[in-house]
Design a protein around this motif. Sequence first.
Motif, PDB file in Angstrom:
ATOM      1  N   ILE A 188       0.842  -1.202   0.000  1.00  0.00           N
ATOM      2  CA  ILE A 188       0.000   0.000   0.000  1.00  0.00           C
ATOM      3  C   ILE A 188       0.876   1.251   0.000  1.00  0.00           C
ATOM      4  CG2 ILE A 188      -1.656   1.332   1.377  1.00  0.00           C
ATOM      5  CD1 ILE A 188      -2.842  -1.329   2.320  1.00  0.00           C
ATOM      6  N   ASN A 189       1.916   1.238   0.834  1.00  0.00           N
ATOM      7  CA  ASN A 189       2.816   2.383   0.940  1.00  0.00           C
ATOM      8  C   ASN A 189       3.529   2.636  -0.396  1.00  0.00           C
ATOM      9  OD1 ASN A 189       4.237   4.465   2.390  1.00  0.00           O
ATOM     10  ND2 ASN A 189       6.002   3.114   2.418  1.00  0.00           N
ATOM     11  N   ALA A 190       3.985   1.546  -1.040  1.00  0.00           N
ATOM     12  CA  ALA A 190       4.715   1.688  -2.304  1.00  0.00           C
ATOM     13  C   ALA A 190       3.813   2.258  -3.402  1.00  0.00           C
ATOM     14  CB  ALA A 190       5.276   0.332  -2.733  1.00  0.00           C
ATOM     15  N   VAL A 191       2.579   1.708  -3.494  1.00  0.00           N
ATOM     16  CA  VAL A 191       1.655   2.188  -4.527  1.00  0.00           C
ATOM     17  C   VAL A 191       1.232   3.626  -4.244  1.00  0.00           C
ATOM     18  CG1 VAL A 191      -0.619   1.828  -5.573  1.00  0.00           C
ATOM     19  CG2 VAL A 191       0.834  -0.138  -5.066  1.00  0.00           C
ATOM     20  N   THR A 192       0.989   3.934  -2.957  1.00  0.00           N
ATOM     21  CA  THR A 192       0.612   5.301  -2.581  1.00  0.00           C
ATOM     22  C   THR A 192       1.704   6.291  -2.960  1.00  0.00           C
ATOM     23  OG1 THR A 192      -0.666   4.421  -0.716  1.00  0.00           O
ATOM     24  CG2 THR A 192      -0.182   6.748  -0.680  1.00  0.00           C
ATOM     25  N   LYS A 193       2.960   5.877  -2.775  1.00  0.00           N
ATOM     26  CA  LYS A 193       4.083   6.737  -3.136  1.00  0.00           C
ATOM     27  C   LYS A 193       4.094   7.001  -4.647  1.00  0.00           C
ATOM     28  CE  LYS A 193       9.093   7.170  -2.516  1.00  0.00           C
ATOM     29  NZ  LYS A 193      10.317   6.506  -2.005  1.00  0.00           N
ATOM     30  N   LYS A 194       3.818   5.962  -5.439  1.00  0.00           N
ATOM     31  CA  LYS A 194       3.779   6.141  -6.897  1.00  0.00           C
ATOM     32  C   LYS A 194       2.632   7.075  -7.305  1.00  0.00           C
ATOM     33  CE  LYS A 194       5.835   1.651  -8.064  1.00  0.00           C
ATOM     34  NZ  LYS A 194       5.623   0.339  -8.713  1.00  0.00           N
ATOM     35  N   ILE A 195       1.488   6.909  -6.623  1.00  0.00           N
ATOM     36  CA  ILE A 195       0.351   7.792  -6.919  1.00  0.00           C
ATOM     37  C   ILE A 195       0.711   9.233  -6.574  1.00  0.00           C
ATOM     38  CG2 ILE A 195      -2.037   8.352  -6.278  1.00  0.00           C
ATOM     39  CD1 ILE A 195      -2.508   5.354  -5.870  1.00  0.00           C
ATOM     40  N   ALA A 196       1.393   9.407  -5.410  1.00  0.00           N
ATOM     41  CA  ALA A 196       1.813  10.748  -4.991  1.00  0.00           C
ATOM     42  C   ALA A 196       2.790  11.365  -5.989  1.00  0.00           C
ATOM     43  CB  ALA A 196       2.444  10.695  -3.608  1.00  0.00           C
ATOM     44  N   GLU A 197       3.554  10.523  -6.682  1.00  0.00           N
ATOM     45  CA  GLU A 197       4.513  11.012  -7.680  1.00  0.00           C
ATOM     46  C   GLU A 197       3.856  11.324  -9.018  1.00  0.00           C
ATOM     47  OE1 GLU A 197       7.341   7.880  -7.739  1.00  0.00           O
ATOM     48  OE2 GLU A 197       8.408   8.561  -5.938  1.00  0.00           O
ATOM     49  N   GLY A 198       2.544  11.042  -9.121  1.00  0.00           N
ATOM     50  CA  GLY A 198       1.820  11.397 -10.336  1.00  0.00           C
ATOM     51  C   GLY A 198       1.392  10.232 -11.198  1.00  0.00           C
ATOM     52  N   ASN A 199       1.723   8.987 -10.785  1.00  0.00           N
ATOM     53  CA  ASN A 199       1.310   7.810 -11.560  1.00  0.00           C
ATOM     54  C   ASN A 199      -0.080   7.372 -11.080  1.00  0.00           C
ATOM     55  OD1 ASN A 199       1.110   5.536 -13.098  1.00  0.00           O
ATOM     56  ND2 ASN A 199       2.969   4.568 -12.336  1.00  0.00           N
ATOM     57  N   TYR A 200      -1.113   8.036 -11.600  1.00  0.00           N
ATOM     58  CA  TYR A 200      -2.467   7.833 -11.096  1.00  0.00           C
ATOM     59  C   TYR A 200      -3.123   6.547 -11.585  1.00  0.00           C
ATOM     60  CZ  TYR A 200      -1.791  12.739  -9.994  1.00  0.00           C
ATOM     61  OH  TYR A 200      -1.285  13.913  -9.510  1.00  0.00           O
ATOM     62  N   ARG A 201      -2.459   5.806 -12.429  1.00  0.00           N
ATOM     63  CA  ARG A 201      -3.022   4.544 -12.918  1.00  0.00           C
ATOM     64  C   ARG A 201      -2.641   3.361 -12.023  1.00  0.00           C
ATOM     65  NH1 ARG A 201      -5.341   4.898 -17.780  1.00  0.00           N
ATOM     66  NH2 ARG A 201      -4.918   6.731 -19.063  1.00  0.00           N
ATOM     67  N   GLU A 202      -1.756   3.593 -11.073  1.00  0.00           N
ATOM     68  CA  GLU A 202      -1.351   2.516 -10.165  1.00  0.00           C
ATOM     69  C   GLU A 202      -2.506   2.118  -9.255  1.00  0.00           C
ATOM     70  OE1 GLU A 202       1.351   0.666  -9.624  1.00  0.00           O
ATOM     71  OE2 GLU A 202       2.386   1.452 -11.378  1.00  0.00           O
ATOM     72  N   ARG A 203      -2.620   0.814  -8.983  1.00  0.00           N
ATOM     73  CA  ARG A 203      -3.651   0.320  -8.082  1.00  0.00           C
ATOM     74  C   ARG A 203      -3.051  -0.715  -7.141  1.00  0.00           C
ATOM     75  NH1 ARG A 203      -5.332   4.102  -9.919  1.00  0.00           N
ATOM     76  NH2 ARG A 203      -7.337   4.560 -10.902  1.00  0.00           N
ATOM     77  N   ILE A 204      -3.629  -0.842  -5.959  1.00  0.00           N
ATOM     78  CA  ILE A 204      -3.144  -1.779  -4.945  1.00  0.00           C
ATOM     79  C   ILE A 204      -3.855  -3.111  -5.120  1.00  0.00           C
ATOM     80  CG2 ILE A 204      -2.904  -2.190  -2.464  1.00  0.00           C
ATOM     81  CD1 ILE A 204      -3.252   0.894  -2.140  1.00  0.00           C
TER      82      ILE A 204
END
Length: 468
Positions: free
Chosen positions: A191-207
């Motif tokens: 969850i933390n890793a995906v959230t970090k990617k989303i925070a970086e702008g990769n909004y297509r990432e999902r957990i």
Amino acid sequence: MRFWQKIFLISLLLATIAISVISSVLLVRSHETILRSTKEATERAFESYVATVGKRVAEEKAKTHALFLTRKQVATLLSDMADNSRNEEVTLEMIADVSDNYSMWGLSGEQKIHSVELKDMSDKKLIRVTSTVLIEGKPYTLSASKDVTAICSSFQSDIAYVQSIGGIVSVAIAGILLWVMIITMRPLGKINAVTKKIAEGNYRERIPVSGNDELSELADNMNVMANKIEENVSQMERLAESRRVFIANMTHELKTPLTSILGFANVLKIKADVLDEERREYASIIEAEAKRLRLLSNKLSELILLGENKLDLQQENIQAVISEISERIAPLLETRQLCLNCEVQPLCIMMDKTLFVSLIYNLLDNAMKASSPGQSVHVTANDDSGHAIITVQDYGSGIPKDKIPQVTEAFFMVDKARSRKAGGFGMGLALCKAIAGVHHGTLDIQSKEGHGTCVVLKFPIVKEERSE
């Protein structure tokens, strides 16, 4: 320090304390039980000792044929019994004989001033039972002692053993707990890793979600949040792009008439010998371009009004409004050699009449521009399950299928040359869609290139108010 490390250390500390406390309590209770049993056994031995003293005194009197034994005889007797008990488990001794004036003690019966205590000697520990008894009418302080050094040493050894075992068990628990924490916290790491990617702008990432626990619920909620963020970001990007295109198109649309106005104005200013025919021609062009700018300004004003949502909604009859519009455009239809057919039921909806008239007029204007002389334009309005369905149908040039989604965008024109020639800006359908939206309605376009276009409007019907 990470969250899982805090949980691990706190759990380990609590487990260690719990093991130590429980084992210590159990050992102390066991030790106290052993000491209590030993005290009871020592007391019983002392009572037996006192009873034996009574028998020995009676035997000694019978042997010597004396009525009473002297103090010295009693002391010698007690000393012999004490010597004989030194090799026994419970050691007997006479601590002192008490003064003859024993009445001061208030003694009566055979036994007084009884005590049981744990004595800490220099090299050993004893349980000592001490009591003052009457022998031959005189008080003597007697005691029975039992060595409990081994019991106390065993207790200390057990404490040390339990502590060492507790340490080993704590280490084992720590290992198991660490393994459980790693397995349990692994989804949180994802969850933390995906959230970090989303925070970086990769909004297509999902957990990835699996299971039914709280972490799975959290992951699912995070995915929902990511979906919303992606939708909002996409919407903002589309809005930003549409605004950029809108501004670019509006600038382009303003540039053409302004260039014409400035150009012909300069000609009139610079050229000294302008013929009347030329002057009228230049003035006509300037007038036409100025009217074009005024029309564009009116369209933009309507869009701004819709954006502010300042509506004066009143209950109006669609049939009456469309009939009024058809009368206004009758001369234009005649000029273009077109026919307007209306089949409109008397349905009432809530409308801002000025905007609604603009909506229908724009649709009819587009239909007339797309039609050729001799063709017809059809307008219908019917009740469909509590909704007014209004259609504006023409049989003109139609719209290419791939262009239909774009025709409601501001300044978009399928045929730019033909639209500008007809005085259009590409804002009519964009305005129509916005007007339909603020009236809680929808606008749908059905078209086939070369076969015409049908615009379908849908609005909620209200019951017509009738005065009695």
